[in-house]
Motif scaffolding. Structure first.
Motif, mmCIF file in Angstrom:
data_model
loop_
_atom_site.group_PDB
_atom_site.id
_atom_site.type_symbol
_atom_site.label_atom_id
_atom_site.label_comp_id
_atom_site.label_asym_id
_atom_site.label_seq_id
_atom_site.Cartn_x
_atom_site.Cartn_y
_atom_site.Cartn_z
ATOM 1 N N LYS A 38 -6.108 23.278 19.806
ATOM 2 C CA LYS A 38 -7.198 22.318 19.645
ATOM 3 C C LYS A 38 -7.996 22.243 20.936
ATOM 4 C CE LYS A 38 -5.284 20.683 15.796
ATOM 5 N NZ LYS A 38 -5.798 20.970 14.500
ATOM 6 N N LEU A 39 -9.237 21.861 20.819
ATOM 7 C CA LEU A 39 -10.083 21.592 21.978
ATOM 8 C C LEU A 39 -10.186 20.078 22.115
ATOM 9 C CD1 LEU A 39 -12.034 22.447 24.229
ATOM 10 C CD2 LEU A 39 -13.843 22.535 22.485
ATOM 11 N N LEU A 40 -9.738 19.556 23.239
ATOM 12 C CA LEU A 40 -9.770 18.121 23.487
ATOM 13 C C LEU A 40 -10.751 17.811 24.609
ATOM 14 C CD1 LEU A 40 -5.936 17.341 23.564
ATOM 15 C CD2 LEU A 40 -7.507 17.061 21.639
ATOM 16 N N PHE A 41 -11.518 16.762 24.422
ATOM 17 C CA PHE A 41 -12.377 16.228 25.473
ATOM 18 C C PHE A 41 -11.834 14.843 25.807
ATOM 19 C CE2 PHE A 41 -15.113 19.160 23.189
ATOM 20 C CZ PHE A 41 -15.698 19.873 24.228
ATOM 21 N N CYS A 42 -11.403 14.661 27.030
ATOM 22 C CA CYS A 42 -10.853 13.377 27.463
ATOM 23 C C CYS A 42 -11.806 12.765 28.477
ATOM 24 C CB CYS A 42 -9.476 13.575 28.097
ATOM 25 S SG CYS A 42 -8.277 14.296 26.967
ATOM 26 N N ALA A 43 -12.000 11.473 28.346
ATOM 27 C CA ALA A 43 -12.908 10.784 29.257
ATOM 28 C C ALA A 43 -12.266 9.495 29.734
ATOM 29 C CB ALA A 43 -14.230 10.472 28.559
ATOM 30 N N ARG A 44 -12.498 9.179 30.970
ATOM 31 C CA ARG A 44 -12.052 7.907 31.517
ATOM 32 C C ARG A 44 -13.170 6.895 31.304
ATOM 33 N NH1 ARG A 44 -11.672 4.625 36.059
ATOM 34 N NH2 ARG A 44 -9.558 3.955 36.544
ATOM 35 N N HIS A 45 -12.805 5.638 31.221
ATOM 36 C CA HIS A 45 -13.814 4.598 31.052
ATOM 37 C C HIS A 45 -14.717 4.526 32.279
ATOM 38 C CE1 HIS A 45 -11.792 1.904 33.885
ATOM 39 N NE2 HIS A 45 -10.652 2.227 33.293
ATOM 40 N N GLY A 46 -15.914 3.994 32.076
ATOM 41 C CA GLY A 46 -16.808 3.735 33.196
ATOM 42 C C GLY A 46 -16.265 2.603 34.056
ATOM 43 N N GLU A 47 -16.947 2.348 35.154
ATOM 44 C CA GLU A 47 -16.491 1.305 36.067
ATOM 45 C C GLU A 47 -16.404 -0.043 35.343
ATOM 46 O OE1 GLU A 47 -17.720 0.127 40.485
ATOM 47 O OE2 GLU A 47 -19.090 -0.724 38.983
ATOM 48 N N ALA A 106 -22.173 23.299 22.216
ATOM 49 C CA ALA A 106 -20.866 22.637 22.271
ATOM 50 C C ALA A 106 -20.521 22.103 20.884
ATOM 51 C CB ALA A 106 -20.874 21.497 23.283
ATOM 52 N N PRO A 107 -19.263 22.153 20.519
ATOM 53 C CA PRO A 107 -18.879 21.625 19.211
ATOM 54 C C PRO A 107 -18.925 20.109 19.192
ATOM 55 C CG PRO A 107 -16.933 22.248 20.440
ATOM 56 C CD PRO A 107 -18.117 22.672 21.266
ATOM 57 N N MET A 108 -19.355 19.563 18.085
ATOM 58 C CA MET A 108 -19.347 18.112 17.911
ATOM 59 C C MET A 108 -17.906 17.686 17.664
ATOM 60 S SD MET A 108 -21.245 15.481 17.771
ATOM 61 C CE MET A 108 -21.349 13.862 17.093
ATOM 62 N N PRO A 109 -17.384 16.767 18.458
ATOM 63 C CA PRO A 109 -16.026 16.301 18.187
ATOM 64 C C PRO A 109 -15.898 15.769 16.769
ATOM 65 C CG PRO A 109 -16.756 15.543 20.325
ATOM 66 C CD PRO A 109 -17.957 16.136 19.653
ATOM 67 N N THR A 110 -14.726 15.947 16.204
ATOM 68 C CA THR A 110 -14.487 15.500 14.834
ATOM 69 C C THR A 110 -13.626 14.255 14.763
ATOM 70 O OG1 THR A 110 -12.581 16.975 14.639
ATOM 71 C CG2 THR A 110 -14.726 17.831 13.906
ATOM 72 N N LYS A 111 -12.985 13.902 15.862
ATOM 73 C CA LYS A 111 -12.170 12.693 15.911
ATOM 74 C C LYS A 111 -12.386 12.021 17.256
ATOM 75 C CE LYS A 111 -8.797 14.382 12.734
ATOM 76 N NZ LYS A 111 -7.447 14.629 12.362
ATOM 77 N N PHE A 112 -12.383 10.687 17.218
ATOM 78 C CA PHE A 112 -12.583 9.900 18.424
ATOM 79 C C PHE A 112 -11.474 8.859 18.526
ATOM 80 C CE2 PHE A 112 -16.640 11.561 17.213
ATOM 81 C CZ PHE A 112 -17.268 11.890 18.393
ATOM 82 N N TYR A 113 -10.882 8.765 19.711
ATOM 83 C CA TYR A 113 -9.809 7.815 19.957
ATOM 84 C C TYR A 113 -10.142 6.997 21.199
ATOM 85 C CZ TYR A 113 -7.258 10.892 16.807
ATOM 86 O OH TYR A 113 -6.875 11.646 15.730
#
Length: 187
Positions: A38-47, A106-113
């Motif tokens: 799978k291709l995962l994109f992980c992001a941290r919250h903003g300040e 870039a692929p559009m993510p299909t799931k968001f958590y």
């Protein structure tokens, strides 16, 4: 390795997004029966306001005192702190980076958590505003998620830590639902 996720297409190390997706497809075609790539994109919250307070008072004072009181009378950072104006801008920069990379294939993510923290959920909302979300988030009027494109899921244990600091304590489920229902979040 250091890179600027904004300038370096989220760290893409192929010639193009199409190449990456072709490589991912090939990995899955050649995978064992019990494997999946799978291709995962992980992001941290903003300040968040807790991040700002830590900078304001310094790590030592934060740990000794401020992380446990939640406010200094000027701002509130716990429990469940909101994004600062800088945090909102950081999420907006993420959105601009996504728009640029979607144009590049870039692929559009299909799931968001998201974690149950307001700062994380609102970073997700602002990042995808105008891509998967209708409405003017900046003005506070909210909007509704285009549910066929995005139904973000709140995952209880998807967070950095469950610690002693008030910023690590989430709001109760009813408050989270009230804040995030208009964006289509589910638990």
């Amino acid at each position: 390795a250091e890179f600027s996720y904004i300038e370096d297409d989220f760290g893409l190390d192929c010639e193009s997004w199409e190449d990456l997706m072709a490589n991912l497809k090939k990995l899955n075609e050649n995978a064992n029966e019990n494997e999946s790539f799978k291709l995962l994109f992980c992001a941290r919250h903003g300040e968040g306001y807790h991040n700002y307070a830590l900078q304001k008072y310094g790590r030592e004072e934060w740990i000794k005192h401020w992380s446990r009181v939640g406010t200094d009378g000027e701002m509130v950072w716990g429990p469940d702190p909101f994004l600062t104006k800088l945090g909102e801008k950081q999420a907006d920069v993420n959105r601009d980076a996504w728009l640029k990379n979607l144009e590049k294939g870039a692929p559009m993510p299909t799931k968001f958590y998201s974690s149950p923290f307001t700062r994380s959920a609102m970073t997700l909302v602002r990042t995808w505003d105008g891509i998967c979300i209708e409405g003017d988030i900046a003005s506070g009027s909210g909007g509704a998620l285009l549910k066929e494109k995005m139904t973000p899921v709140i995952v209880e244990d998807l967070r950095e830590t469950i610690g002693k600091h008030l910023c690590d304590k989430r709001s109760n489920k009813q408050i989270i639902e009230e804040r995030l229902d208009k964006y289509g979040f589910v638990f």
